[in-house]
Design an enzyme around this catalytic site. Sequence first.
Site: not given
Length: 374
Positions: A264, A277
């Site tokens: 990501s 995250y």
Amino acid sequence: MPAAAGIRPSFTLGGVGLLLLLVGGLLQGLLDRAGLVQRFLDRVAQLGVRLLGLSLSLRFGRSLGRRRFGAAGGQQQRQAQDRQQDRRTCDRCAGSGAVEFRHDVLPREGWRYPTPMDANRWRLDGRLALVTGASAGIGLAIAHELAALGAHLLLVAREEDPLQDARDELAERHPAQDFMAMAADVADDGDRQAILDWVEDQGEGLHVLVNNAGGNVSKAAVDYTEDEWRGIFETNLFSAFELSRYAHPLLARHAASSIVNIGSVSGITHVRSGVVYGMSKAALHQMTRNLAAEWAEDGIRVNAVAPWYIRTRRTSAPLADPDYYEEVVARTPMRRVGEPEEVAGAVAFLCLPASSYVTGECIAVDGGFLRYGF
């Protein structure tokens, strides 16, 4: 005439020049008394000097050249022989139309360099691929893309019903390919081992592993419980690490295989997805680089892709807020969010023989988000 053919040009020119000098000198002495033209005699003498000088330069030039370049010439010859010995044609390239390669280390047994004329560079016919998180969103798009390129698919997701629906959808769209599904939680180590036992039961080894499964709980850093942040790491990072380790012997059975991890942009720069995250994805990117270096000698390439906002079920809630959506696209040069198929295209490329010299890379699929300044 045959004897004359062997006379060196330098000796001929020298003799003519010397003769002209002698004749010129003799004639000058005789003709001076007769009062004849001095200019003619000067020209004859000048011509003689030039011819004699040319003769000497030819002789000394050859001698000097032999002294200066004689040793180097031998060395150059030996170097040329060494280069010729080094330029070995790989037997896997022979007859393929490929140019001759210089190999310091030949590739693993069974590997053949893809050439521009090789149509299989852009195909995955007969390859077996395992995709986690395959029931929806990016994972399902990746499964469609790999199947369209000829791969057979092993699908893993936590929920059985959506997984079976995805399998039916894939089988209908790609009737020539095989699809098998297994409901399992990649965050559970017992399930991870069961997945790899299932893969091994296929008896073909494994060509492609796509670690796509992931999850998130977005909170302020001080608000996470230990179970929450550990659970995010288990799903996003440890599952990919353990599945890659368990799959290593199956991937290494083949001359060339590939792992692609779904990272990501959160692992590269700050976004509002939460610190945990971002930490898990940054670690996943570094894991990609380390495994790429460690497993290259086993014929296993390891790469990653880093998406920005992609239109999936998970992102539908935040993107439904018009103000938030406008903030997202304002920071995206392409002025839109991405589609799952656009991530799938990048993943498929990293699985193809056409990308056979690409490993340890993280490709951003972000509409230019990471490159956008102010």
